[in-house]
Design an enzyme around this catalytic site. Sequence first.
Site, PDB file in Angstrom:
ATOM      1  N   GLY A 132      48.286  46.381  39.147  1.00  0.00           N
ATOM      2  CA  GLY A 132      47.794  44.655  39.218  1.00  0.00           C
ATOM      3  C   GLY A 132      48.113  44.158  40.424  1.00  0.00           C
ATOM      4  O   GLY A 132      47.150  43.250  40.708  1.00  0.00           O
ATOM      5  N   CYS A 133      49.040  44.654  41.031  1.00  0.00           N
ATOM      6  CA  CYS A 133      49.272  44.063  42.519  1.00  0.00           C
ATOM      7  C   CYS A 133      48.399  44.548  43.240  1.00  0.00           C
ATOM      8  O   CYS A 133      48.014  43.749  44.340  1.00  0.00           O
ATOM      9  CB  CYS A 133      50.799  44.630  42.807  1.00  0.00           C
ATOM     10  SG  CYS A 133      52.241  43.793  41.918  1.00  0.00           S
ATOM     11  N   THR A 134      47.919  45.660  43.359  1.00  0.00           N
ATOM     12  CA  THR A 134      46.657  45.951  44.248  1.00  0.00           C
ATOM     13  C   THR A 134      45.432  45.242  43.891  1.00  0.00           C
ATOM     14  O   THR A 134      44.984  44.737  44.847  1.00  0.00           O
ATOM     15  CB  THR A 134      46.412  47.522  44.039  1.00  0.00           C
ATOM     16  OG1 THR A 134      47.503  48.300  44.239  1.00  0.00           O
ATOM     17  CG2 THR A 134      45.183  48.107  44.946  1.00  0.00           C
TER      18      THR A 134
END
Length: 162
Positions: free
Chosen positions: A51-53
């Site tokens: 998700g952060c990527t």
Amino acid sequence: MSETAAPTRLSPGDPAPDLTLGDDTGATVSLADLRGRKVIVYFYPAAMTPGCTKQACDFTDSLESLRASGYEVLGVSPDKPAKLASFRERDGLGITLLSDPDKSAVAAWGTFGEKKMYGKVVQGVIRSTFVVDEQGTIELAQYNVKATGHVAKLRRDLGLDA
């Protein structure tokens, strides 16, 4: 901060808390140094997670047009600078990545607390995005944002997409 206390949340009109952190190159970045520009400050739980990527890549893909509209982007996580450098290199990120290992900024911005992860309630960094105006005032505060589609929604919220 007590384990059960809810974080104090920021609202539009609040002064943005001080933010002076190291980036992935070892340089110090301060929100105060960006006065006169609009700044998007987003907090994310962990570099190199799916998700952060996705979110970091979306911000990078929009960076040129955001800068053309007067916005700078700062991504903040508790990750150490070396991990952030690997994240930048692995994914070709163009945004500024800031390290908050002691979680002082995370606490000051109200982005640490209870959240649901895989159906369980855990303590951690709450994915959040803020827009700080040229004078250092919170213009927009969004907590518990979704990683996927968030940048497109933010652009619509800011009136940047026709």
